[in-house]
Design an enzyme around this catalytic site. Structure first.
Site, PDB file in Angstrom:
ATOM      1  N   TYR A 226       0.854  -1.219  -0.061  1.00  0.00           N
ATOM      2  CA  TYR A 226       0.066  -0.055   0.036  1.00  0.00           C
ATOM      3  C   TYR A 226       0.920   1.051  -0.035  1.00  0.00           C
ATOM      4  O   TYR A 226       1.851   1.348   0.765  1.00  0.00           O
ATOM      5  CB  TYR A 226      -0.916   0.072   1.390  1.00  0.00           C
ATOM      6  CG  TYR A 226      -1.837   1.217   1.377  1.00  0.00           C
ATOM      7  CD1 TYR A 226      -2.331   1.699   0.464  1.00  0.00           C
ATOM      8  CD2 TYR A 226      -1.554   1.972   2.616  1.00  0.00           C
ATOM      9  CE1 TYR A 226      -3.133   2.993   0.390  1.00  0.00           C
ATOM     10  CE2 TYR A 226      -2.573   2.910   2.863  1.00  0.00           C
ATOM     11  CZ  TYR A 226      -3.192   3.562   1.488  1.00  0.00           C
ATOM     12  OH  TYR A 226      -3.869   4.817   1.841  1.00  0.00           O
TER      13      TYR A 226
ATOM     14  N   LYS B  50     -11.418  -2.056   6.089  1.00  0.00           N
ATOM     15  CA  LYS B  50     -11.685  -2.821   4.836  1.00  0.00           C
ATOM     16  C   LYS B  50     -12.532  -3.914   5.299  1.00  0.00           C
ATOM     17  O   LYS B  50     -13.683  -3.864   5.584  1.00  0.00           O
ATOM     18  CB  LYS B  50     -10.194  -3.197   4.319  1.00  0.00           C
ATOM     19  CG  LYS B  50      -9.200  -2.031   4.211  1.00  0.00           C
ATOM     20  CD  LYS B  50      -9.495  -0.880   3.343  1.00  0.00           C
ATOM     21  CE  LYS B  50      -8.925   0.306   3.238  1.00  0.00           C
ATOM     22  NZ  LYS B  50      -7.615   0.507   3.855  1.00  0.00           N
TER      23      LYS B  50
ATOM     24  N   ASP C 106       1.015  -7.611   6.988  1.00  0.00           N
ATOM     25  CA  ASP C 106      -0.349  -6.903   6.591  1.00  0.00           C
ATOM     26  C   ASP C 106      -1.224  -7.941   6.229  1.00  0.00           C
ATOM     27  O   ASP C 106      -0.989  -8.083   5.041  1.00  0.00           O
ATOM     28  CB  ASP C 106       0.001  -5.714   5.815  1.00  0.00           C
ATOM     29  CG  ASP C 106      -1.306  -4.737   5.831  1.00  0.00           C
ATOM     30  OD1 ASP C 106      -2.125  -5.293   5.896  1.00  0.00           O
ATOM     31  OD2 ASP C 106      -1.024  -3.623   5.452  1.00  0.00           O
TER      32      ASP C 106
HETATM   33  O1  P1T Z   1      -6.497   3.414   5.646  1.00  0.00           O
HETATM   34  P1  P1T Z   1      -5.941   2.667   6.895  1.00  0.00           P
HETATM   35  O2  P1T Z   1      -7.095   2.240   7.747  1.00  0.00           O
HETATM   36  O3  P1T Z   1      -5.133   3.646   7.587  1.00  0.00           O
HETATM   37  O4  P1T Z   1      -5.066   1.537   6.462  1.00  0.00           O
HETATM   38  C1  P1T Z   1      -3.912   1.648   5.766  1.00  0.00           C
HETATM   39  C2  P1T Z   1      -3.587   0.454   4.906  1.00  0.00           C
HETATM   40  C3  P1T Z   1      -2.745  -0.465   5.263  1.00  0.00           C
HETATM   41  N1  P1T Z   1      -2.490  -1.707   4.715  1.00  0.00           N
HETATM   42  C4  P1T Z   1      -3.119  -1.775   3.439  1.00  0.00           C
HETATM   43  C5  P1T Z   1      -2.608  -3.237   2.739  1.00  0.00           C
HETATM   44  C6  P1T Z   1      -4.073  -1.091   3.101  1.00  0.00           C
HETATM   45  O5  P1T Z   1      -4.680  -1.371   1.783  1.00  0.00           O
HETATM   46  C7  P1T Z   1      -4.496   0.143   3.492  1.00  0.00           C
HETATM   47  C8  P1T Z   1      -5.174   0.993   2.893  1.00  0.00           C
HETATM   48  N2  P1T Z   1      -5.665   1.064   1.816  1.00  0.00           N
HETATM   49  C9  P1T Z   1      -6.515   1.845   1.005  1.00  0.00           C
HETATM   50  C10 P1T Z   1      -6.958   2.859   1.586  1.00  0.00           C
HETATM   51  C11 P1T Z   1      -6.495   1.399  -0.518  1.00  0.00           C
HETATM   52  O6  P1T Z   1      -7.444   1.907  -1.210  1.00  0.00           O
HETATM   53  O7  P1T Z   1      -5.682   0.470  -0.967  1.00  0.00           O
END
Ligand code: P1T
Length: 379
Positions: free
Chosen positions: A98, A195, A170
């Protein structure tokens, strides 16, 4: 207890004061003490909150851990893991992840003396070669965002353990229903609960789950000392989402299989990234470490001009063009300008993240309608 039962019951007891079956939202910042230090286990809501405690117990059970530590976002959870390190330490991270995870490591923690290197982990032997004396944390994301590559969690964690290096996986793209990294040797599991775990695109939340009580204590210390805690309303929404996690993820994975197959057969589509295909480089590992192949799919069109990709992304009617993933509704996204814009273009291209790559988060609608929407959009 099996997964579906844990999702509904683990950590959840009727409220002892009222009998409320659903965990109440304890919207309070502080708790009465009858004498200094004499209380019911709760003093101040940054440190503990009963809604959050119920959620932490539930999450620990879903990932087969001993404890969970909740945060106000997935990136706040990552921030807490990195605070286990000190200046001069190095994070070895997977080279497709990400964009926000990359940005925090490089542009925030880089200023505080953290070294981060992004390496190919799809062959675990390569990880062994990349470890340096300063490597103190190995950061795995699998399936990766947005290329859907697969890292062999068991193999990489075994290498890390030999070197005394902490591993964090992750697990956002898989969700705890599909994959449980602690069982495969990881020390820490991270979720952006925003998510699949929350599942309804109505809350931002993050969590860590661990299997070692001492590591849990260190992370709870950081949670309280640094303060990026979620509010009780957010914890309630996550608890509510978890009750259908297995049902949603199962349906979304089935839909994703149908959509991925449809795209793979489409004459205007060049390449579809989805670990469920037997031809995917990580398919055999995915079969071993995941229950199903996930509900994220990305693809390139044969005419891979930006104009063409933009045309498709703007024409979908059921798929909403938006960041994020893992909700009941399907989303379409453009990683190069949205979720991964903070990664330099040359780095993106190295892992095949083209300027015109399209990413889909498949929801739980009817698969026929999703396919019909893509059909009219690709045209
Ligand atoms: O957005 P947040 O709750 O802070 O999480 C960050 C995050 C961490 N790890 C992964 C694999 C992620 O996909 C994300 C956030 N990703 C998005 C917002 C996206 O659209 O890919």
């Amino acid at each position: 207890m099996k997964f579906a039962t844990k999702a509904i019951h683990a950590g959840i007891e009727p409220d002892p004061g009222t009998g409320a079956v659903m965990t109440p939202i304890f919207q309070t910042s502080t708790y009465a003490q009858s004498a200094p230090g004499v209380h019911h286990g709760y003093e101040y809501a940054r440190t503990q909150n009963p809604t959050r405690s119920a959620l932490e117990k539930n999450l620990a059970a879903l990932e087969n851990g001993v404890d969970a530590i909740c945060f106000s976002s997935g990136l706040a959870a990552q921030d807490a893991v990195i605070k286990l390190l000190k200046a001069g330490d190095e994070v070895l991270a997977v080279n497709d992840l990400y964009g926000g995870s990359y940005r925090q490591m490089v542009r925030v923690w880089g200023n505080w003396g953290l070294k981060s290197r992004f390496v190919d982990m799809y062959n675990a032997d390569n990880v062994a070669k990349e470890i340096s004396p300063d490597t103190k944390l190995i950061w795995i994301e699998t399936p990766t965002n947005p290329m859907l590559n697969i890292v062999d969690i068991q193999a990489v964690c075994a290498i890390a353990r030999k070197h005394g290096i902490i591993t964090c996986v992750d697990n956002t793209f898989a969700s705890p229903y599909l994959q449980n990294p602690l069982d495969l040797g990881a020390d820490i599991v991270l979720h952006s609960a925003t998510k699949y775990i929350g599942g309804h695109s109505d809350v931002v939340h993050g969590c860590l789950i661990v299997k070692d009580a001492e590591l849990a204590q260190r992370l709870h210390f950081i949670q309280n000392a640094c303060g990026a805690v979620p509010g009780p309303q957010d914890c309630f929404l996550i608890l509510r989402g978890i009750k259908t996690l297995h049902l949603r993820v199962q349906r979304a994975c089935e839909n994703a299989a149908a959509v991925a197959q449809y795209l793979a057969n489409h004459p205007k589509v060049a390449k579809v990234h989805w670990p469920g295909f037997a031809s995917h480089a990580g398919h055999e590992i995915a079969k071993r470490q995941m229950r199903m192949f996930g509900a994220m799919v990305s693809f390139d069109l044969k005419d891979n001009s930006m104009e063409n990709a933009t045309r498709v992304m703007s024409r979908t009617e059921l798929f909403t063009l938006a960041e994020s993933l893992g909700g009941v509704e399907s989303l379409i996204g453009h990683p190069a300008s949205m979720t991964h814009a903070s990664i330099p273009r040359e780095e993106r291209l190295k892992v095949g993240l083209t300027d015109s790559l399209i990413r889909l988060s498949i929801g739980v609608e009817d698969a026929d309608d999703l396919i019909a929407d893509l059909e009219q959009a690709i045209g």
